[in-house]
Motif scaffolding. Structure first.
Motif, short mmCIF file in Angstrom:
data_model
loop_
_atom_site.label_atom_id
_atom_site.label_comp_id
_atom_site.label_asym_id
_atom_site.label_seq_id
_atom_site.Cartn_x
_atom_site.Cartn_y
_atom_site.Cartn_z
N TYR A 192 0.79 -1.18 0.04
CA TYR A 192 0.13 -0.03 -0.09
C TYR A 192 0.82 1.32 0.02
N CYS A 201 -1.58 7.54 -7.25
CA CYS A 201 -1.67 6.08 -6.49
C CYS A 201 -2.20 5.20 -7.50
N ASP A 203 -4.90 2.38 -8.04
CA ASP A 203 -6.24 2.13 -7.95
C ASP A 203 -6.55 0.81 -6.93
N ASP A 204 -6.17 1.00 -5.47
CA ASP A 204 -5.97 0.23 -4.60
C ASP A 204 -6.78 0.51 -3.45
N TRP A 205 -7.95 1.16 -3.39
CA TRP A 205 -8.61 1.56 -2.21
C TRP A 205 -9.43 0.38 -1.64
N ASN A 206 -9.57 -0.84 -2.40
CA ASN A 206 -10.04 -2.22 -1.50
C ASN A 206 -9.13 -2.46 -1.02
N ALA A 208 -6.70 -0.92 0.74
CA ALA A 208 -6.78 -0.03 2.11
C ALA A 208 -8.28 -0.36 2.78
N GLN A 209 -9.13 -0.74 2.25
CA GLN A 209 -10.31 -1.04 3.08
C GLN A 209 -10.31 -2.54 3.85
N THR A 226 -4.58 11.02 -5.68
CA THR A 226 -5.74 9.93 -5.66
C THR A 226 -6.45 10.22 -7.22
N ASN A 342 -17.57 0.95 1.63
CA ASN A 342 -17.84 0.47 0.34
C ASN A 342 -17.65 -1.03 0.18
N GLU A 349 -19.28 7.37 -2.38
CA GLU A 349 -19.54 8.14 -3.37
C GLU A 349 -21.13 8.69 -3.55
N TYR A 360 -15.81 7.77 6.79
CA TYR A 360 -15.43 6.63 6.30
C TYR A 360 -14.64 5.96 7.55
#
Length: 461
Positions: A192, A201, A203-206, A208-209, A226, A342, A349, A360
């Motif tokens: 991460y 960055c 596309d790795d929000w999943n 992070a979550q 972002t 999410n 969103e 969040y």
């Protein structure tokens, strides 16, 4: 004859220099070790020095991650040992085959890069700084030797104030925090934090979550940009956005199973999420909390606000949804912050594009609010009979902390198995809140709904 000797001489000279470099590193480590032994009094048998060393080590070990330091030293030694083995094997191979020569790719991949990595790893070892004058306070940050990625190490290292002044928080340093469970997910966290500073960055929000849900929360801040949707259209005006599906171009659909709002319809069995049925369909959302249903556990907003007329101004909606509760309360001039994750769909969103405020946070995080400030806490759909009693206890006490005296706790259609109902009822009533509404109704043969409206007591000191 002279020309044929040139490649062999170059190879022998290169091998000689590499062995000199490795030998110099060994000699340097040995000298440093002997120096430590000398000052420790092993050669002079000085009792005062021994006592001094014992006290120092005892104080330094307190709060210092000695295991991480040992692991890092072992890592460097293993790298040097592997490199030495490769050199010896190559030397024997060259002696056996007289005509073989070292090519550039082998030197770069098998020797130069490993030697550089060992050098970097050795330089990154951070020892505790001991203050002068007999004060042996550990000045190093915890876990500094645990992580390899330099961006993580830079983040968790304390940042001293400029010009040595105390800042407005009354501290001479700023300590950036990460969740203690991050040490259990070292590879994921280092992935991460592995990026080029100032670039986009991943596309790795999943990812992070996933770290957040596994307790690695709060996550470290990042110094990358972002990513947003490729085409962004301005949001609708606030009087229109509350009850209209947003423009799907404003959502970055990466890592979602669906790629538009139509796909998120409750009629689609493969929409990618299971909670909050129909929450992306405005016609179904418009009737929630404002129209009577056949279930006695469905409370109306008007009935709840009538209990405390004019007193409910700000609150928190703790659950899974697209912000419909906050939208309805906004129409009543009540400001609601909605927690959101999410979980298979763009809930954050959606809430923001409706002109509302998404928070969040995960279930395992302390609420980022001060004590005794909220007029109302509403919870729906997020917690039910799966939750552990001890976890629920911590959550309820945190809600109690942020809820003001006289504030309302609205438990909206909590469901569990019948055999567990008494235990959950005790959990909700243990803080001696006043009952305004309390309804239990069947959900299925083995499950029941519980809805309650409770008021926090004043608790005068």
């Amino acid at each position: 004859m002279g020309r044929s000797c040139i490649p062999k001489c170059k190879t022998a000279r290169l091998m000689g220099w590499l062995q000199i470099i490795l030998g110099s590193l060994v000699i340097l480590v040995s000298i440093l070790s002997l120096t430590r032994f000398y000052y420790a009094g092993f050669f002079l048998h000085n009792e005062e020095i021994c006592q001094h060393l014992y006290t120092t080590i005892k104080d330094v070990n307190h709060g210092f991650d000695a295991k991480a330091l040992s692991d890092r030293v072992e890592q460097v030694l293993d790298m040097l040992e592997t490199l030495q083995g490769k050199l010896e094997l190559k030397e024997k191979e060259m002696e056996k085959n007289k005509g073989i020569a070292l090519d550039k790719k082998y030197l770069e991949d098998e020797i130069v890069r490993p030697l550089h990595s060992a050098n970097v790893a050795l330089r990154q070892i951070r020892l505790p700084k001991i203050e002068e004058g007999g004060n042996f306070t550990v000045k190093e940050d915890p876990l500094i030797n645990y992580f390899v990625t330099e961006e993580i190490r830079k983040y968790i290292t304390s940042k001293e104030n400029r010009i040595g002044k105390i800042n407005l928080y009354g501290s001479d340093k700023v300590y950036n925090t990460i969740g203690h469970a991050c040490v259990l997910h070292k590879k994921e966290l280092e992935r991460y934090m592995d990026y080029d500073i100032g670039s986009y960055c991943d596309d790795d929000w999943n990812l992070a979550q996933k770290l957040m849900l596994n307790g690695c929360d709060p996550l470290p801040r990042r110094r990358c940009l972002t990513r947003a949707s490729k085409v962004y259209y301005k949001p609708y005006p606030i009087n229109e956005s509350l009850w209209r599906i947003p423009d799907e171009r404003n959502v970055r659909w990466g890592n979602y199973q669906c790629r538009n709002f139509e796909c998120l319809s409750s009629k689609n069995p493969k929409r990618g999420y299971s909670k909050c049925t129909g929450c992306f369909e405005m016609e179904k959302e418009k009737v929630k909390w404002v129209s009577n249903t056949s279930l006695s556990t469905d409370f109306l907003i008007s009935d709840v606000l009538a209990i405390k007329p004019g007193e409910i101004r700000i609150g928190l909606d703790y659950g899974i949804g697209t912000g419909t509760f906050a939208a309805r309360m906004r129409e009543k001039n009540v400001t609601i912050v909605s927690t959101a994750l999410n979980l298979g769909a763009p809930f954050n969103e959606m809430i923001a594009l409706r002109g509302l405020v998404p928070l969040y946070v995960t279930l395992n995080q302390r609420l980022p609010f001060f004590d005794n400030i909220m007029d109302l806490i509403h919870t729906s759909g997020f917690m039910d009979g799966w939750i552990d009693f001890l976890l629920l206890d911590f959550i309820l006490y945190d809600w109690d902390r942020v809820l003001r005296p006289g504030g309302l706790l609205w438990i909206d259609k909590f469901f569990c198995k019948k055999k567990d109902l008494d235990d959950y009822m005790y959990m909700f009533l243990q803080l001696r809140y006043r009952k305004h509404m309390w309804v239990i109704s069947p959900k299925s043969k083995d499950e029941v709904y519980l809805s309650a409206l409770l008021q926090k007591p004043p608790r005068a000191i």
